[in-house]
Design a protein around this motif. Sequence first.
Motif, mmCIF file in Angstrom:
data_model
loop_
_atom_site.group_PDB
_atom_site.id
_atom_site.type_symbol
_atom_site.label_atom_id
_atom_site.label_comp_id
_atom_site.label_asym_id
_atom_site.label_seq_id
_atom_site.Cartn_x
_atom_site.Cartn_y
_atom_site.Cartn_z
ATOM 1 N N ASN A 87 0.802 -1.214 0.000
ATOM 2 C CA ASN A 87 0.000 0.000 0.000
ATOM 3 C C ASN A 87 0.836 1.265 0.000
ATOM 4 N N PHE A 88 2.143 1.111 0.193
ATOM 5 C CA PHE A 88 2.993 2.295 0.129
ATOM 6 C C PHE A 88 3.086 2.789 -1.305
ATOM 7 N N HIS A 89 3.618 3.998 -1.439
ATOM 8 C CA HIS A 89 3.744 4.592 -2.769
ATOM 9 C C HIS A 89 4.738 3.788 -3.612
ATOM 10 N N PRO A 90 4.413 3.545 -4.911
ATOM 11 C CA PRO A 90 5.283 2.716 -5.755
ATOM 12 C C PRO A 90 6.735 3.183 -5.802
ATOM 13 N N VAL A 91 6.933 4.494 -5.814
ATOM 14 C CA VAL A 91 8.307 5.001 -5.878
ATOM 15 C C VAL A 91 9.100 4.527 -4.665
ATOM 16 N N LYS A 116 1.754 -1.004 -10.726
ATOM 17 C CA LYS A 116 2.768 -0.111 -10.158
ATOM 18 C C LYS A 116 3.802 0.278 -11.199
ATOM 19 N N ILE A 117 4.175 -0.685 -12.062
ATOM 20 C CA ILE A 117 5.132 -0.383 -13.136
ATOM 21 C C ILE A 117 4.571 0.710 -14.032
ATOM 22 N N LEU A 118 3.285 0.563 -14.381
ATOM 23 C CA LEU A 118 2.655 1.559 -15.248
ATOM 24 C C LEU A 118 2.634 2.915 -14.590
ATOM 25 N N PHE A 119 2.349 2.920 -13.289
ATOM 26 C CA PHE A 119 2.315 4.176 -12.558
ATOM 27 C C PHE A 119 3.689 4.850 -12.595
ATOM 28 N N LEU A 120 4.744 4.025 -12.416
ATOM 29 C CA LEU A 120 6.100 4.576 -12.375
ATOM 30 C C LEU A 120 6.513 5.164 -13.714
ATOM 31 N N VAL A 173 -1.445 12.328 -22.881
ATOM 32 C CA VAL A 173 -2.014 11.128 -22.287
ATOM 33 C C VAL A 173 -1.860 11.224 -20.774
ATOM 34 N N THR A 174 -2.964 11.057 -20.075
ATOM 35 C CA THR A 174 -2.859 11.069 -18.620
ATOM 36 C C THR A 174 -3.098 9.669 -18.093
ATOM 37 N N ASN A 175 -2.613 9.424 -16.898
ATOM 38 C CA ASN A 175 -2.788 8.113 -16.291
ATOM 39 C C ASN A 175 -3.590 8.249 -15.025
ATOM 40 N N TYR A 176 -4.426 7.252 -14.789
ATOM 41 C CA TYR A 176 -5.077 7.252 -13.497
ATOM 42 C C TYR A 176 -4.178 6.527 -12.513
ATOM 43 N N GLY A 177 -3.802 7.188 -11.447
ATOM 44 C CA GLY A 177 -3.012 6.522 -10.428
ATOM 45 C C GLY A 177 -3.716 6.659 -9.108
ATOM 46 N N LYS A 208 3.781 6.717 -24.520
ATOM 47 C CA LYS A 208 3.482 5.823 -25.634
ATOM 48 C C LYS A 208 3.807 4.382 -25.283
ATOM 49 N N ILE A 209 5.004 4.186 -24.719
ATOM 50 C CA ILE A 209 5.432 2.824 -24.419
ATOM 51 C C ILE A 209 4.565 2.233 -23.314
ATOM 52 N N SER A 210 4.189 3.069 -22.328
ATOM 53 C CA SER A 210 3.312 2.554 -21.274
ATOM 54 C C SER A 210 1.968 2.152 -21.826
ATOM 55 N N LEU A 211 1.517 2.909 -22.835
ATOM 56 C CA LEU A 211 0.234 2.573 -23.453
ATOM 57 C C LEU A 211 0.325 1.194 -24.118
ATOM 58 N N ILE A 212 1.409 0.972 -24.865
ATOM 59 C CA ILE A 212 1.595 -0.334 -25.510
ATOM 60 C C ILE A 212 1.661 -1.429 -24.455
ATOM 61 N N PHE A 213 2.408 -1.132 -23.388
ATOM 62 C CA PHE A 213 2.562 -2.084 -22.282
ATOM 63 C C PHE A 213 1.207 -2.482 -21.715
ATOM 64 N N SER A 214 0.371 -1.475 -21.415
ATOM 65 C CA SER A 214 -0.897 -1.821 -20.764
ATOM 66 C C SER A 214 -1.855 -2.487 -21.743
#
Lengths: 287, 225
Positions: A6-10, A122-126, A203-207, A133-139
Amino acid sequence: MKAFSNFHPVVIFIYFIAVFSVSMFTQSPVYLLISMTGSFLFLCVLNTVKISIISFLKYIPFSILIMILNPLFSHNGATPLFFINNNAFTFETLIYGAILGLMILCVIFWFKSFNIIFNSEKILFLFGKISPKISLIFSMALHFIPNFSRYFNEVLAIQKKLYKKSKFKMYISCFSAVVTHSLETSVDTADSMSARGHSTGKVTNYGRFRFKTDDFILLVSILILIILTYIAIVTGASKVSYYPVIIFSNLDLITFISYLAFAALCFLPGMYEIKEDLKWKYSISKI
Amino acid sequence: MLKRTFRYILILGAVPALILLGSFLFPEKSYAVISILLVIFACIPFFISFENRKTSVRTLVIIAIMTALSVAGRFIFSPIPFFKPVTAIVIITAVYFGGEAGFLTGSLSAVISNFYFGQGPWTPFQMFAWGIVGFIAGLLSNQILRRKVIMIIYSLASGVIYSFIMDLWTTLWSDGYFNLTRFLASCATSAPITIIYSVSNLIFLLILLKPIGKKLDRVKIKYGL
């Protein structure tokens, strides 16, 4: 119960980097033993004790193999035990092999808990903000994989009933069917993305992660502990040399503090989980 | 312009900085630290240039599909050890969508499939190994498509490149320096696996290149990619 996740991913990421860096790259058995027990405790809390012990026993033969193989590859060391083809099988290389085995065991165990705690979300958040772009492909890829497997199994079940092909041929033809299907649907996905305004703005991310006071406290304590640990490593105070003879450096104050700090670092998540567990149980008994 | 100069300085300065950092923090195992940092750093330019290039949404989705296919392929063929279509799919993607797309497919396949098969210190090396196999395939794309001999040679070579990079890591990590005997020994012990890799790459490429290529061509023409 996974309170630590539950801690912050960073913060979690920094924690794991700190632990991995010491466990992967030191050769001192003290650090490795501390790291081993810490990772084992953490895994016991994350899984059950029984599963952890079983997986521990599973890797023991692997470590022993590494220990025995090491003297065959390197012939340093001053105390030969016996000779194979005029190459010495030395005591020091055997011990170094044992250390190697322990190190690999440590890293495997830490990665086991890393796999549980550090999921793809968490990886996506980081990395979402750094490279959208790459995170989009990843998800998207993460989303497609279960779809493929499901679709593949459906096609396979039908093909099995209809045709009598060899297993390999059947797999290949099913795979090909999955490819066709997914490429066709991909264009639909892309068009609906453009229709909703993709690539018109940022592109924004929901975190769902917020940086809280607890995260700050954890981050600061991780940094303090890892710096205390590193002081002995960088100055060479905790150095153990294996060749030509095994020399332990004397246990001075810096080294002792470094060991203590690293122990605190390794036991931190396990203890935290146990503490949260007890808190939960205690509050239940009060109700 | 300023941003770009800054980036070049960053890339040029980072390598020596990483080497210094690695040898300063871990004098005993500096090569292993440096190698892992370098391999992570080596992936970054590919990612940056992909990130900066204008790509259509359709291409993005197709790259995601190809990545997912290679990961799913690793699952589907998991009953047969080391016999995986991952490299073949990475090569196909690279041939049809360019080297950077190939690099991305390869490295993302490594990360994503390791969520299921287990992450480890080998993940960055796998990322780089599969990525670079894809990137080179992108450079050779015309030859691979036109001449079957080149395709066969490259698919066999890609298995060797992959194994070579992984063996290099094993050696550096276990000894802390480049121990030639161990490197040769680990190459020798992994030789049967390397052969399986190469042969499986060849088989999968021979089987998949034409049909998947046809499908990709069709999608490319039909939807104008």
